[in-house]
Design a protein around this motif. Sequence first.
Motif, PDB file in Angstrom:
ATOM      1  N   PHE A 197      36.811 -13.740  -7.464  1.00  0.00           N
ATOM      2  CA  PHE A 197      36.192 -14.102  -8.744  1.00  0.00           C
ATOM      3  C   PHE A 197      37.197 -14.554  -9.799  1.00  0.00           C
ATOM      4  O   PHE A 197      36.836 -14.752 -10.951  1.00  0.00           O
ATOM      5  CB  PHE A 197      35.408 -12.912  -9.304  1.00  0.00           C
ATOM      6  CG  PHE A 197      34.334 -12.412  -8.385  1.00  0.00           C
ATOM      7  CD1 PHE A 197      33.372 -13.263  -7.885  1.00  0.00           C
ATOM      8  CD2 PHE A 197      34.299 -11.078  -8.008  1.00  0.00           C
ATOM      9  CE1 PHE A 197      32.381 -12.804  -7.037  1.00  0.00           C
ATOM     10  CE2 PHE A 197      33.313 -10.599  -7.164  1.00  0.00           C
ATOM     11  CZ  PHE A 197      32.350 -11.469  -6.677  1.00  0.00           C
ATOM     12  N   GLU A 221      22.539 -15.469 -19.261  1.00  0.00           N
ATOM     13  CA  GLU A 221      23.142 -16.305 -18.219  1.00  0.00           C
ATOM     14  C   GLU A 221      23.123 -15.596 -16.864  1.00  0.00           C
ATOM     15  O   GLU A 221      22.874 -16.210 -15.828  1.00  0.00           O
ATOM     16  CB  GLU A 221      24.581 -16.676 -18.607  1.00  0.00           C
ATOM     17  CG  GLU A 221      24.674 -17.665 -19.753  1.00  0.00           C
ATOM     18  CD  GLU A 221      24.004 -18.984 -19.416  1.00  0.00           C
ATOM     19  OE1 GLU A 221      24.239 -19.530 -18.316  1.00  0.00           O
ATOM     20  OE2 GLU A 221      23.218 -19.463 -20.260  1.00  0.00           O
ATOM     21  N   TYR A 252      20.658 -16.085 -12.200  1.00  0.00           N
ATOM     22  CA  TYR A 252      20.980 -15.968 -10.772  1.00  0.00           C
ATOM     23  C   TYR A 252      19.732 -15.540 -10.018  1.00  0.00           C
ATOM     24  O   TYR A 252      19.141 -14.500 -10.309  1.00  0.00           O
ATOM     25  CB  TYR A 252      22.103 -14.946 -10.588  1.00  0.00           C
ATOM     26  CG  TYR A 252      22.525 -14.725  -9.152  1.00  0.00           C
ATOM     27  CD1 TYR A 252      23.436 -15.575  -8.540  1.00  0.00           C
ATOM     28  CD2 TYR A 252      22.031 -13.649  -8.421  1.00  0.00           C
ATOM     29  CE1 TYR A 252      23.835 -15.378  -7.227  1.00  0.00           C
ATOM     30  CE2 TYR A 252      22.438 -13.434  -7.114  1.00  0.00           C
ATOM     31  CZ  TYR A 252      23.332 -14.297  -6.520  1.00  0.00           C
ATOM     32  OH  TYR A 252      23.728 -14.079  -5.221  1.00  0.00           O
ATOM     33  N   GLY A 277      31.095 -10.573 -10.647  1.00  0.00           N
ATOM     34  CA  GLY A 277      31.228 -12.014 -10.454  1.00  0.00           C
ATOM     35  C   GLY A 277      30.359 -12.800 -11.409  1.00  0.00           C
ATOM     36  O   GLY A 277      30.781 -13.830 -11.944  1.00  0.00           O
ATOM     37  N   LEU A 278      29.147 -12.291 -11.664  1.00  0.00           N
ATOM     38  CA  LEU A 278      28.239 -13.001 -12.572  1.00  0.00           C
ATOM     39  C   LEU A 278      28.732 -12.959 -14.006  1.00  0.00           C
ATOM     40  O   LEU A 278      28.616 -13.947 -14.740  1.00  0.00           O
ATOM     41  CB  LEU A 278      26.833 -12.402 -12.466  1.00  0.00           C
ATOM     42  CG  LEU A 278      26.123 -12.640 -11.125  1.00  0.00           C
ATOM     43  CD1 LEU A 278      24.811 -11.861 -11.068  1.00  0.00           C
ATOM     44  CD2 LEU A 278      25.872 -14.125 -10.895  1.00  0.00           C
ATOM     45  N   ARG A 331      31.531 -15.419 -14.304  1.00  0.00           N
ATOM     46  CA  ARG A 331      31.061 -16.813 -14.328  1.00  0.00           C
ATOM     47  C   ARG A 331      30.726 -17.242 -15.749  1.00  0.00           C
ATOM     48  O   ARG A 331      30.775 -18.430 -16.076  1.00  0.00           O
ATOM     49  CB  ARG A 331      29.815 -16.969 -13.448  1.00  0.00           C
ATOM     50  CG  ARG A 331      30.084 -17.009 -11.953  1.00  0.00           C
ATOM     51  CD  ARG A 331      28.796 -17.062 -11.167  1.00  0.00           C
ATOM     52  NE  ARG A 331      27.976 -18.230 -11.504  1.00  0.00           N
ATOM     53  CZ  ARG A 331      26.777 -18.474 -10.969  1.00  0.00           C
ATOM     54  NH1 ARG A 331      26.257 -17.629 -10.101  1.00  0.00           N
ATOM     55  NH2 ARG A 331      26.110 -19.545 -11.311  1.00  0.00           N
TER      56      ARG A 331
END
Length: 202
Positions: free
Chosen positions: A148, A169, A173, A182-183, A186
């Motif tokens: 990541f 945001e 997903y 990881g999200l 991002r």
Amino acid sequence: MTYLLSFIIPCYRSEKTIHLVIKEILDTVLEKPTYDYEIICVNDFSPDNVYQKLKELSLNNPKIKIINLTKNMGKQAAIMAGYTYAKGDYIVNLDDDFQCPMNELWKLLDPVERDECDFSTAKYYGKKQSVWKKFGSNFYYFTSKAVFDKPSGLRFENFSVMKRFVMCEIIKYRNPYPNLEGLVLRVTHNIIQVKMKLRDRA
């Protein structure tokens, strides 16, 4: 101006601790009248009576909301389910085992509210782990750092605060098996770690 805090709590095998967690949230939020709150508890198909306990706790408090999953989805998917219902200006993640030091909430919220970061996470000192658990934690740290592009030294803990736009945001997903670290990464690298002591498990 009043700000809304959304507390997201994934619940699994926590019938003996969830009332302590919720009571501490209520006591803490009452310290500052400029904040309102909602508590979103996600029962991840727990085999104990945590769902019944949550229903009892919510009877006299409409700000306690319950999501009851029909099968075990895993902690991160349960948290994502909670996000979809959150309306807060700031989103607070915490565990159901009474280990997260809620008395440090304002310290965790402060850099986010001051716009010093988009996401703040606890950085625990004096954390006791078995050799095997420590190995697993370190292995995950180095793996996620590579996958990541995680900033060096950054470790995510289960007690954190984020701005609403980060959550919005994240919930875009739509695939299975979400990885929240990881999200988050991002969306932003504007992340601060706040030192505090982890409590012993209740």
